[in-house]
Design an enzyme around this catalytic site. Structure first.
Site, mmCIF file in Angstrom:
data_model
loop_
_atom_site.group_PDB
_atom_site.id
_atom_site.type_symbol
_atom_site.label_atom_id
_atom_site.label_comp_id
_atom_site.label_asym_id
_atom_site.label_seq_id
_atom_site.Cartn_x
_atom_site.Cartn_y
_atom_site.Cartn_z
ATOM 1 C CE LYS A 1 -1.911 3.064 1.697
ATOM 2 N NZ LYS A 1 -1.808 4.667 1.012
ATOM 3 N N GLY B 1 -5.134 3.454 -2.686
ATOM 4 C CA GLY B 1 -5.917 3.997 -1.884
ATOM 5 C C GLY B 1 -5.656 4.762 -0.636
ATOM 6 N N GLY C 1 -4.696 5.023 3.329
ATOM 7 C CA GLY C 1 -4.160 4.353 4.390
ATOM 8 C C GLY C 1 -5.326 4.008 5.319
ATOM 9 C CB VAL D 1 -7.577 0.016 1.053
ATOM 10 C CG1 VAL D 1 -6.183 0.653 0.465
ATOM 11 C CG2 VAL D 1 -7.515 -1.411 0.602
ATOM 12 N N GLY D 2 -5.480 0.672 3.752
ATOM 13 C CA GLY D 2 -4.374 0.347 4.479
ATOM 14 C C GLY D 2 -4.743 -0.307 5.789
ATOM 15 C CD GLU E 1 13.267 0.903 9.407
ATOM 16 O OE1 GLU E 1 13.877 1.891 9.816
ATOM 17 O OE2 GLU E 1 13.879 -0.068 9.327
ATOM 18 C CB CYS F 1 12.910 9.437 7.903
ATOM 19 S SG CYS F 1 13.735 8.241 7.138
ATOM 20 C CD GLU G 1 10.023 13.102 11.245
ATOM 21 O OE1 GLU G 1 8.815 12.572 11.383
ATOM 22 O OE2 GLU G 1 10.953 12.458 10.642
HETATM 23 P P1 NAP Z 1 2.258 8.314 7.533
HETATM 24 O O1 NAP Z 1 1.016 9.275 7.742
HETATM 25 O O2 NAP Z 1 2.576 7.508 8.965
HETATM 26 O O3 NAP Z 1 1.844 7.235 6.360
HETATM 27 C C1 NAP Z 1 2.429 6.141 5.990
HETATM 28 C C2 NAP Z 1 1.898 5.058 5.233
HETATM 29 O O4 NAP Z 1 1.024 4.884 6.269
HETATM 30 C C3 NAP Z 1 1.093 5.812 4.153
HETATM 31 O O5 NAP Z 1 1.144 5.001 2.982
HETATM 32 C C4 NAP Z 1 -0.213 5.837 4.776
HETATM 33 O O6 NAP Z 1 -1.181 6.173 3.726
HETATM 34 C C5 NAP Z 1 -0.346 4.759 5.471
HETATM 35 N N1 NAP Z 1 -1.305 4.680 6.578
HETATM 36 C C6 NAP Z 1 -1.882 5.711 7.299
HETATM 37 N N2 NAP Z 1 -2.785 5.712 7.994
HETATM 38 C C7 NAP Z 1 -2.803 4.056 7.922
HETATM 39 C C8 NAP Z 1 -3.599 3.115 8.707
HETATM 40 N N3 NAP Z 1 -4.593 3.492 9.805
HETATM 41 N N4 NAP Z 1 -3.182 1.693 8.402
HETATM 42 C C9 NAP Z 1 -2.425 1.544 7.597
HETATM 43 N N5 NAP Z 1 -1.831 2.522 7.036
HETATM 44 C C10 NAP Z 1 -2.011 3.660 7.188
HETATM 45 O O7 NAP Z 1 3.598 8.720 7.003
HETATM 46 P P2 NAP Z 1 3.716 10.102 5.946
HETATM 47 O O8 NAP Z 1 3.146 11.262 6.294
HETATM 48 O O9 NAP Z 1 3.216 9.473 4.607
HETATM 49 O O10 NAP Z 1 5.251 10.048 6.055
HETATM 50 C C11 NAP Z 1 6.166 10.792 6.765
HETATM 51 C C12 NAP Z 1 6.660 10.174 8.049
HETATM 52 O O11 NAP Z 1 7.448 9.175 7.714
HETATM 53 C C13 NAP Z 1 7.554 10.830 8.484
HETATM 54 O O12 NAP Z 1 7.329 10.830 10.060
HETATM 55 C C14 NAP Z 1 8.995 10.206 8.480
HETATM 56 O O13 NAP Z 1 10.017 10.611 9.531
HETATM 57 C C15 NAP Z 1 8.479 8.868 8.285
HETATM 58 N N6 NAP Z 1 9.523 8.410 7.281
HETATM 59 C C16 NAP Z 1 10.434 7.351 8.028
HETATM 60 C C17 NAP Z 1 11.425 6.731 7.215
HETATM 61 C C18 NAP Z 1 12.291 5.695 8.009
HETATM 62 O O14 NAP Z 1 12.903 4.837 7.261
HETATM 63 N N7 NAP Z 1 12.362 5.617 9.350
HETATM 64 C C19 NAP Z 1 11.346 6.981 5.972
HETATM 65 C C20 NAP Z 1 10.713 7.996 5.449
HETATM 66 C C21 NAP Z 1 9.681 8.555 6.091
HETATM 67 P P3 NAP Z 1 -1.916 7.401 3.019
HETATM 68 O O15 NAP Z 1 -0.621 7.862 2.259
HETATM 69 O O16 NAP Z 1 -2.901 6.904 2.221
HETATM 70 O O17 NAP Z 1 -2.305 8.221 4.235
#
Ligand code: NAP
Ligand code: MG
Length: 467
Positions: A158, A189, A191, A194-195, A233, A267, A365
């Site tokens: 996803k 779709g 998160g 469908v996530g 991560e 990140c 962050e």
């Molecule tokens: P996010 O909001 O946590 O979303 C990450 C993924 O999770 C997206 O595909 C999102 O889908 C999905 N998601 C959201 N709610 C969900 C749920 N209830 N069930 C299952 N999946 C769900 O993070 P982001 O805003 O996309 O990315 C930024 C964050 O990622 C930052 O905090 C950053 O530090 C972190 N990051 C960490 C690393 C690492 O390797 N440590 C690398 C890169 C980024 P949608 O997009 O559809 O909401």
């Protein structure tokens, strides 16, 4: 037909605000179909041998190289990364990761003996749910897909809602190289819909998640309730510690550039620059000069050094942090301006100082082009300040004395510590992942493969039937 199945969403170029693609919004009910497809795929794929799987990764690497400009232009248009950075970060790096896993798999201890004479067999754990963010989209997918596939697992991915096109492109490449159906499945779709439905499904053994701390906690809870393994991560607020004997100019310039890669949406960005108190003003000035030298604009222009942030929402998150920092008494030395653009989610890179150690901007962050410069009172204080964080993803240390730098690196609670500006090695096999709230588990290299492997001991006469 389900009414929601016809729903679609638009993918927007953050530099132009133009629609560059339309993808289906999978309804929650689609999750169980995807898991079932992956279970069937696992049956086929797990029965192949390691060499065949390693060769498949090499074929995917070659296919990505053959489509280098198409994939980097697509990724640049989806996320706003300057196209030359998209080529190195979203094609060349994942290609190296794929090839590294072909090599690792050929040497991995799939079948060993323990001290009691039993066989210890490693094999693919089963269906993997992979959930990825938008910031380094191709790299983050391949960092999960490569080890999962070479272990013999099948994957349901996803991708982030903002950046599904590169994931669909990868799926098409996988099909073109002959990866069997059901082995790599992409569900586009939301998160939250469908996530979430994938997480709540039965039938997967591993969930590999990259994203925010908030969603990561929830992923870990649900996986725990299923007794599925979760690799998380998550975020960071990584320090760059500059000691009094370091070359300040090099340390500050390098840290600023590293912090602002991908418009700071990284990140492991070093977002807290910690310098000796006596050098604070000098460091702020150097940082401000570097920040001011960025060419912010059209990511497809080779002269551009910083594109937009990924979305209007992300831009508002960043300006909100800066506004609250100002009202907290911090000084935004340069940057944070958005007004010069009529279109696109652009923002000039910001340097912030006069920040208290408890301030939001020093602890949370931001995930945008914002660097905080703070003073430390010597090495002990610097270690305490560096470690005074909920996060522990990455850190940088700077000293003119390599021995001192190495000793300092060992005292920092972070999954990766970079000494004197060392960047990602050419061979991307060093383990990557977080201490504390930055995550659980490691990606890349052999340790990254372990996350997708199940272990079986065969007692008794384990070698009967062997040649
Ligand atoms: P996010 O909001 O946590 O979303 C990450 C993924 O999770 C997206 O595909 C999102 O889908 C999905 N998601 C959201 N709610 C969900 C749920 N209830 N069930 C299952 N999946 C769900 O993070 P982001 O805003 O996309 O990315 C930024 C964050 O990622 C930052 O905090 C950053 O530090 C972190 N990051 C960490 C690393 C690492 O390797 N440590 C690398 C890169 C980024 P949608 O997009 O559809 O909401
Ligand atoms: Mg999100």
């Amino acid at each position: 037909m389900r009414p929601e199945a016809a729903a679609e969403f638009e993918v927007v170029n953050p530099a132009t605000e133009e629609v560059i693609g339309v993808v289906p919004v999978a309804p929650a009910a689609f999750a169980s179909e995807a898991i079932a497809a992956a279970q069937a795929g696992f049956g086929v794929w797990a029965a192949t041998d390691v060499e065949a799987r390693a060769r498949m990764l090499e074929r995917l690497a070659q296919a990505m190289e053959d489509h280098r400009s198409q994939l980097s232009e697509l990724t640049s248009a989806e996320i706003g990364t300057p196209v030359k950075d998209a080529a190195t970060g979203q094609v060349d790096l994942p290609v190296r990761v794929l090839r590294s896993y072909a090599d690792i798999a050929r040497k991995y201890p799939w079948d060993t003996r323990d001290a009691a004479g039993s066989a210890v067999v490693r094999e693919g754990a089963g269906v993997v749910v992979a959930i990825t963010p938008w910031n380094f989209p191709v790299h983050q997918i391949i960092a999960k897909l490569a080890p999962a596939l070479v272990a013999g697992c099948s994957v349901v991915l996803k991708p982030a809602e903002l950046t599904p096109l590169n994931a669909l492109f990868l799926a098409a490449l996988c099909e073109s190289i002959g990866l069997p159906p059901g082995v790599f499945n992409v569900v586009t779709g939301k998160g939250s819909v469908v996530g979430e439905a994938l997480l709540q499904s039965d039938g997967y053994e591993v969930v590999s998640f990259t994203g925010s701390l908030q969603v990561g906690r929830h992923v870990g809870e649900v996986a725990g309730s299923k007794v599925a393994r979760a690799a998380l991560e998550l975020g960071g607020k990584s320090p760059a510690v500059v000691l009094d004997d370091a070359d300040l100019t090099t340390a500050v310039q390098t840290t600023v550039r590293n912090c602002f890669v991908n418009a700071g949406q990284k990140c492991n960005a070093p977002t807290r620059l910690l310098v000796p108190r006596a050098r604070l003003d000098e460091a702020v000035e150097i940082a401000g000069e570097v920040a001011g030298s960025y060419v912010v604009g059209d990511p497809s222009d080779p002269a551009t050094t910083m594109g937009p942030v990924a979305s209007a929402a992300q831009r508002d998150v960043v300006t909100g942090f800066l506004d609250r920092a100002r009202s907290d008494g911090a000084r935004v030395v340069t940057g944070g301006e958005t007004q010069q653009w009529e279109r696109g989610y652009f923002l000039t890179p910001a340097i912030v100082t006069d920040v208290s150690r408890s301030a939001e901007i020093a602890r949370e962050e931001v995930f945008g082009p914002v660097l905080v410069v703070m003073a430390h009172d010597g090495e002990e204080d610097a270690v305490a300040l560096a470690n005074d964080s909920d996060y522990g993803l990455s850190a940088e240390v700077w000293s003119g004395d390599p021995g001192r730098a190495a000793r300092l690196a060992r005292r920092i609670k972070a999954g990766q510590v970079r000494v004197n500006g060392v960047r990602t090695p050419e061979l991307p096999v060093s383990p990557f992942g977080g201490y504390k709230r930055s995550g659980i588990g490691r990606e890349l290299g052999e340790l990254g493969l372990d996350e997708f492997v199940e272990i079986k001991a065969i007692l008794g006469d384990p070698f009967v039937g062997e040649e």
